[in-house]
Scaffold this active site. Structure first.
Site, PDB file in Angstrom:
ATOM      1  N   ASP A 198       0.856  -1.177   0.000  1.00 37.12           N
ATOM      2  CA  ASP A 198       0.000   0.000   0.000  1.00 37.12           C
ATOM      3  C   ASP A 198       0.902   1.241   0.000  1.00 37.12           C
ATOM      4  O   ASP A 198       2.128   1.148   0.140  1.00 37.12           O
ATOM      5  CB  ASP A 198      -0.887  -0.066   1.251  1.00 37.12           C
ATOM      6  CG  ASP A 198      -1.767   1.150   1.416  1.00 37.12           C
ATOM      7  OD1 ASP A 198      -2.456   1.520   0.444  1.00 37.12           O
ATOM      8  OD2 ASP A 198      -1.769   1.741   2.506  1.00 37.12           O
ATOM      9  N   ALA A 252      -0.149   5.252   1.323  1.00 31.79           N
ATOM     10  CA  ALA A 252      -0.305   6.091   2.521  1.00 31.79           C
ATOM     11  C   ALA A 252      -0.487   5.232   3.763  1.00 31.79           C
ATOM     12  O   ALA A 252      -1.330   4.335   3.805  1.00 31.79           O
ATOM     13  CB  ALA A 252      -1.495   7.031   2.357  1.00 31.79           C
ATOM     14  N   LYS A 288     -11.827   6.267  -3.229  1.00 34.12           N
ATOM     15  CA  LYS A 288     -12.319   7.484  -2.582  1.00 34.12           C
ATOM     16  C   LYS A 288     -13.807   7.748  -2.847  1.00 34.12           C
ATOM     17  O   LYS A 288     -14.516   8.251  -1.975  1.00 34.12           O
ATOM     18  CB  LYS A 288     -11.469   8.687  -3.010  1.00 34.12           C
ATOM     19  CG  LYS A 288      -9.990   8.526  -2.677  1.00 34.12           C
ATOM     20  CD  LYS A 288      -9.753   8.008  -1.262  1.00 34.12           C
ATOM     21  CE  LYS A 288      -8.279   7.786  -0.971  1.00 34.12           C
ATOM     22  NZ  LYS A 288      -8.053   7.009   0.263  1.00 34.12           N
ATOM     23  N   ASP A 326      -2.272  -0.992   5.821  1.00 32.10           N
ATOM     24  CA  ASP A 326      -2.646  -0.482   7.141  1.00 32.10           C
ATOM     25  C   ASP A 326      -4.160  -0.413   7.339  1.00 32.10           C
ATOM     26  O   ASP A 326      -4.615   0.129   8.350  1.00 32.10           O
ATOM     27  CB  ASP A 326      -2.043   0.910   7.368  1.00 32.10           C
ATOM     28  CG  ASP A 326      -2.625   1.958   6.429  1.00 32.10           C
ATOM     29  OD1 ASP A 326      -2.540   1.763   5.205  1.00 32.10           O
ATOM     30  OD2 ASP A 326      -3.182   2.969   6.916  1.00 32.10           O
TER      31      ASP A 326
END
Length: 275
Positions: free
Chosen positions: A15, A17, A56, A189
């Protein structure tokens, strides 16, 4: 010709960010707050962090499906939010995100060293993100100036379905020429990112301290009392439990040790689907 299971990892699918860049995953979260505010709706950072890891547009739709946020939107606009409203917020989110991404583009401490270690073992480095391609173009360019270049990048709008579907992870497998999904480890994360890896048939590693779940800057993480971090690791492990990550570690700096563990499991004939 018979099937021979892999004996060691061939690729890590990382990943962005909260995993390799942007300790605490602040770039996407703060911009959601600002974008919603421009439509007269207050959302908090904890609310915004809930669906993190999705594409998003889907993230915004999920937020607007939350009863509390839906009520705030209806109070501000006199009606429930439609998909057209989701798109309007998304279109405002995008330029804000591109404008401010540089403020949160630092590589996570230890990431470059860990990735160099993986490359030295012969692993290819794939990557995917909840960001769409026009944001990823900026993220990738900034990362390159800081010394990180992945072998392949897949944005959420470059596949039919983003996380938690497995398409982005599998697109990396194809592009990198990997011959078995069990020879890949997905590192993320967020819960959607771990589900992506699980559904792709890969090993999965969840990050507890560098990303969205803890939500602290690197300095705040380093300054946090040990007992607080212990409690937070327990809380975050419970958040990840249903997605069944194979391993949990603080940050990507700890990944080389997990690669050793996975290679040991593969050498013993263990497969990720059975673990």
């Amino acid at each position: 010709m018979s099937y021979a299971p892999p004996k060691k990892l061939q690729a890590a699918i990382l990943d962005w960010a909260g995993t390799v860049v942007d300790f605490g995953s602040f770039a996407p979260t703060q911009i959601f707050v600002e974008a919603f505010a421009e439509f007269g709706v207050a959302v908090s950072l904890p609310e915004v962090r809930g669906p993190m890891g999705m594409g998003k547009w889907d993230h915004i739709r999920t937020l607007l499906n939350d009863p509390a946020i839906a009520a705030r939107y209806a109070a501000a606009h006199g009606r429930p939010a439609t998909d057209a409203d989701v798109t309007a917020i998304y279109e405002r989110f995008m330029p804000l995100q591109i404008e401010k991404i540089a403020a949160h583009s630092a590589v996570i401490p230890g990431a470059l060293e860990a990735i160099a270690d993986l490359r030295a073992r012969g692993l290819k480095i794939g990557s995917c993100s909840g960001y769409p391609a026009r944001v990823m173009e900026r993220v990738v360019a900034l990362a390159a100036t800081n010394g990180y270049v992945a072998d392949h990048v897949v944005a959420t709008d470059e596949v039919p379905n983003g996380r938690p579907f497995p398409a982005q992870a599998l697109a990396n497998v194809i592009a990198l020429g990997i011959d078995d999904v069990a020879a890949c480890v997905k590192v993320d994360d967020t819960v959607p990112g771990i589900l992506e890896g699980r559904r792709a048939g890969m090993w999965t590693v969840a990050l507890t301290c560098s990303g969205n779940a803890l939500g602290l800057s690197y300095d705040a993480f380093r300054a946090a009392p040990a007992e607080h971090l212990t409690a937070e690791r327990t809380r975050i492990a419970a958040l990840f439990a249903d997605s069944k990550p194979h391993f949990l570690i603080d940050t990507i700096a700890d990944l080389p040790g997990v690669v050793d563990d996975i290679n040991g499991l593969l050498a013993a004939g263990r497969m990720p689907q059975a673990c």
